[in-house]
Design a protein around this motif. Structure first.
Motif, short mmCIF file in Angstrom:
data_model
loop_
_atom_site.label_atom_id
_atom_site.label_comp_id
_atom_site.label_asym_id
_atom_site.label_seq_id
_atom_site.Cartn_x
_atom_site.Cartn_y
_atom_site.Cartn_z
N GLY A 276 0.80 -1.22 0.00
CA GLY A 276 0.00 0.00 0.00
C GLY A 276 0.83 1.26 0.00
N THR A 316 -8.61 10.62 -2.58
CA THR A 316 -9.25 9.35 -2.93
C THR A 316 -9.38 9.24 -4.45
N GLU A 320 -7.50 6.37 -6.57
CA GLU A 320 -8.28 5.38 -7.33
C GLU A 320 -7.95 5.43 -8.81
N HIS A 325 -6.93 1.13 -3.96
CA HIS A 325 -8.29 1.11 -3.42
C HIS A 325 -8.28 0.98 -1.91
N ASN A 326 -9.43 0.72 -1.31
CA ASN A 326 -9.58 0.68 0.16
C ASN A 326 -8.98 1.93 0.81
N VAL A 327 -9.35 3.09 0.34
CA VAL A 327 -8.76 4.32 0.87
C VAL A 327 -9.33 4.60 2.26
N GLN A 328 -8.45 4.68 3.27
CA GLN A 328 -8.89 4.97 4.64
C GLN A 328 -8.25 6.29 5.08
N ALA A 341 -3.93 3.59 1.55
CA ALA A 341 -4.64 2.92 0.46
C ALA A 341 -3.87 1.67 0.07
N THR A 342 -4.59 0.65 -0.41
CA THR A 342 -3.89 -0.58 -0.78
C THR A 342 -3.89 -0.76 -2.29
#
Ligand code: SAM
Length: 343
Positions: A276, A316, A320, A325-328, A341-342
């Motif tokens: 990530g 984000t 993307e 993705h998997n944005v925290q 993000a991963t």
């Protein structure tokens, strides 16, 4: 209570803001806080003036203003005013304590302050004012920032001192224990990378930065038994070493979007599966109403660099777009926040 319309207290305080800054900056440059810390007892303005080769009258006015803003304390004994430092001044304004912000202040005073003098032009032209302020080319911003070893040291000192305050919160905002090899791209002196290595001791942390930066980092910011390694490279033109996690702290905000996209795509290509990217920036609110620190940083990016500060939705979108993705998002409540993000 009186309203701002009856008497503009808040406005007047804002107008004075630059003068308050300069009171602190001047005292730092002159060494007032270092001297008061060393003295260990209240001393007169005359004594301070003599030690620092300053005028008595000037020093007395400066120290009185520092009392007014509650950074120094004063007592009068037998008709002589005796000044001493507050705990805050000893900790943050004097040189040498582990938490000293001295380097940050010197950079603000000598580089940021003159640049902000040209803010109206920066807004008018939509570009940085390195050329007008310092006679430096505005295209290659790091060439301008690193115009001499002295300037490099000042900038690196500034970068180094931010993590004294926010570093621990940043590196512990997410559980990063699953990431083995961590590369801090544009990691400068290694200050944040060392926080990372301390918080996640089973990972290996490498700082990648431009060759001249790595050289100065190792010469002027060395660490005994350093937990981080350094690697020279250019993240735009060289290959990015493979890793499980890439840190980009205050990197994305330096550059226009095209360059950020190029860099994040390269990172995505080098990132190991399951890996990530951790962005560290001052996040704006989505509703545009703050935080004022981030809004002011964004103006600073305009007057000095090529980038801007952004709200989480913008990061984000860019992440993307470049395949992450998997944005925290984690807001720390301090100056800097973080996004994971991963791949
Ligand atoms: N990450 C550090 C921090 O937050 O304290 C430093 C941030 S500083 C704003 C930007 C960093 O990116 C500097 O250390 C600079 O030398 C580095 N840098 C700029 N261009 C670079 C490039 N093309 N390749 C590698 N590093 C670069």
């Amino acid at each position: 209570s009186q309203s701002e319309l009856d008497y503009p207290f808040k406005l007047l305080e804002y107008f004075n803001g630059f003068r308050v800054s300069k009171v602190i900056f001047s005292a730092c440059e002159l060494g007032v806080f270092n001297l008061l810390l060393k003295a260990q007892e209240p001393i007169s303005a005359q004594h301070v003036a003599q030690e620092l080769s300053c005028s008595e009258d000037g020093m007395e006015r400066l120290m009185d203003a520092l009392v007014g803003i509650e950074i120094l304390e004063v007592e009068t004994k037998d008709g002589t005013a005796l000044y001493s430092s507050s705990d805050v001044a000893n900790l943050y304004l004097a040189k040498g304590s582990g938490k000293s912000l001295h380097d940050m202040i010197i950079y603000q005073s000598q580089t940021i302050y003159p640049l902000w003098n040209n803010m109206a032009d920066a807004v008018r032209e939509g570009k940085n004012q390195n050329e007008k302020t310092f006679g430096l080319p505005s295209e290659d911003i790091f060439k301008a920032l690193y115009r001499s070893e002295e300037e490099m040291l000042k900038f690196m000192g500034l970068m180094n001192s931010s993590w004294v305050l926010d570093g621990h919160d940043i590196v512990t905002a997410f559980n990063l224990s699953g990431f083995q090899k961590i590369v801090d791209l544009g990691g400068c002196t290694g200050a944040l990378a060392r926080e990372m290595a301390k918080a996640w001791p089973s990972s290996s942390v490498t700082v990648l930065d431009l060759p001249q930066v790595v050289e100065v980092a190792q010469k002027h910011f060395p660490q005994e038994d350093d937990a981080v390694e350094f690697q020279s490279g250019d993240f735009f033109s060289d290959e990015i070493p493979p890793a499980d996690l890439y840190i980009l702290a205050r990197i994305i905000h330096d550059w226009p979007e095209e360059k950020c996209v190029t860099l994040l795509k390269k990172i995505h290509d080098s990132c190991r599966p399951g890996g990530g990217v951790l962005l560290v920036e001052a996040l704006l609110f989505e509703n545009r109403r703050g935080p004022v620190t981030a809004q002011i940083f964004s103006l600073n990016m305009l007057v000095q660099m090529e980038g801007r500060e952004r709200p989480p939705s913008e990061y984000t979108r860019i992440l993307e777009k470049t395949g992450f993705h998997n944005v925290q998002v984690c807001r720390t409540g301090k100056c800097y926040d973080t996004i994971l993000a991963t791949r």
